[in-house]
Design a protein around this motif. Structure first.
Motif, mmCIF file in Angstrom:
data_model
loop_
_atom_site.group_PDB
_atom_site.id
_atom_site.type_symbol
_atom_site.label_atom_id
_atom_site.label_comp_id
_atom_site.label_asym_id
_atom_site.label_seq_id
_atom_site.Cartn_x
_atom_site.Cartn_y
_atom_site.Cartn_z
ATOM 1 N N ASP B 18 0.853 -1.190 0.000
ATOM 2 C CA ASP B 18 0.000 0.000 0.000
ATOM 3 C C ASP B 18 0.892 1.243 0.000
ATOM 4 O O ASP B 18 2.026 1.227 0.469
ATOM 5 N N ARG B 60 -8.755 1.196 -6.458
ATOM 6 C CA ARG B 60 -7.825 0.981 -5.352
ATOM 7 C C ARG B 60 -7.326 2.297 -4.758
ATOM 8 O O ARG B 60 -6.519 2.300 -3.834
ATOM 9 N N ASN B 75 -4.257 7.446 -0.895
ATOM 10 C CA ASN B 75 -3.785 6.100 -0.631
ATOM 11 C C ASN B 75 -4.014 5.229 -1.855
ATOM 12 O O ASN B 75 -5.060 5.331 -2.509
ATOM 13 N N SER B 77 -3.982 1.155 -2.633
ATOM 14 C CA SER B 77 -3.864 -0.153 -1.993
ATOM 15 C C SER B 77 -3.425 -1.204 -3.016
ATOM 16 O O SER B 77 -3.720 -1.095 -4.208
ATOM 17 N N SER B 79 -0.614 -2.124 -4.605
ATOM 18 C CA SER B 79 -0.044 -1.507 -5.806
ATOM 19 C C SER B 79 0.330 -2.552 -6.862
ATOM 20 O O SER B 79 0.669 -3.700 -6.549
#
Lengths: 113, 111
Positions: B18, B60, B75, B77, B79
């Motif tokens: 993340d 994400r 953010n 998440s 990746s």
């Protein structure tokens, strides 16, 4: 809807020349903003046009100018080019009511030799 | 004009991790935007925030408009390699058409 288009994509000029860049906003968008992007300075605001009028201007010398046409297409002009004008020039359009929601074109990469 | 402080400047992460980045300002904004830029292209709008405290997701990606109206974070998440690029924050004011941009966070994702 087609996105923001900019022409040309790449340009090479020499010092002292002038250049005109073109931007076609998303259909229906009435606001067009121009930015200069360089590795050292990041994204710097040049000016914004709405309904053929310049609404806001950044801190650039008078060599940088622009205009907007009745179909919302915009051009920016840089006269007496300097080496430091080498940059990616980005155009962004928005509906005009809230220019904060801006959609960018691919940019014109200008190199001044 | 007011400047935005974006951090970190760069991140090197492993695929699946993340990511978190943020922007702060000395002045308040009415709008926070997050963009991603890939080489040779213009920035692409990822998320737009219009209200203090607002939390918005786009797949994400999740971004929040800080309560003080002087900060925002993004953010990512889990990746993936295609997340590679430079992420920019931008702040704006209603009736002020001069958007301010952060310096960007360069994200590298190792497969």
């Amino acid at each position: 809807k087609a996105g923001v288009t900019q022409t040309p994509r790449y340009l090479i000029k020499t010092r002292g020349q002038q250049v005109t860049l073109s931007c076609s906003p998303i259909s229906g968008h009435r606001s067009v903003s121009w930015y200069q992007q360089t590795p050292g300075q990041g994204l710097q605001f040049l000016f914004e046009y709405f309904s053929e009028t310049q609404r806001n201007k950044g801190n650039f010398p008078g060599r940088f100018s622009g205009r907007q046409f009745s179909n919302s297409r915009s051009e920016m002009n840089v006269s007496t080019l300097e080496l430091g004008d080498s940059a990616l020039y980005l155009c962004a359009s928005s509906p005009g009511d809230r220019t904060d929601t801006q959609y960018f074109g691919p940019g014109t990469r200008l190199t001044v030799l | 004009g007011q400047q935005l402080n974006q951090s970190p400047q760069s991140m090197f992460i492993q695929e699946g991790e993340d990511v978190s980045m943020n922007c702060t300002s000395s002045s308040i904004f009415n709008t926070w935007l997050w963009y991603k830029q890939e080489p040779g292209e213009g920035p692409v709008l990822l998320i737009a925030l219009y209200k203090a405290g607002e939390l918005t997701s786009n797949g994400r990606l999740t971004a929040q408009f800080g309560i003080t109206r002087k900060d925002s974070f993004l953010n990512i998440s889990a990746s993936i390699p295609s997340d590679v690029g430079i992420y920019f924050c931008a702040g704006g004011l209603y009736n002020n058409n001069d958007m301010r941009f952060g310096a960007g966070t360069r994200l590298t994702v190792k497969p």
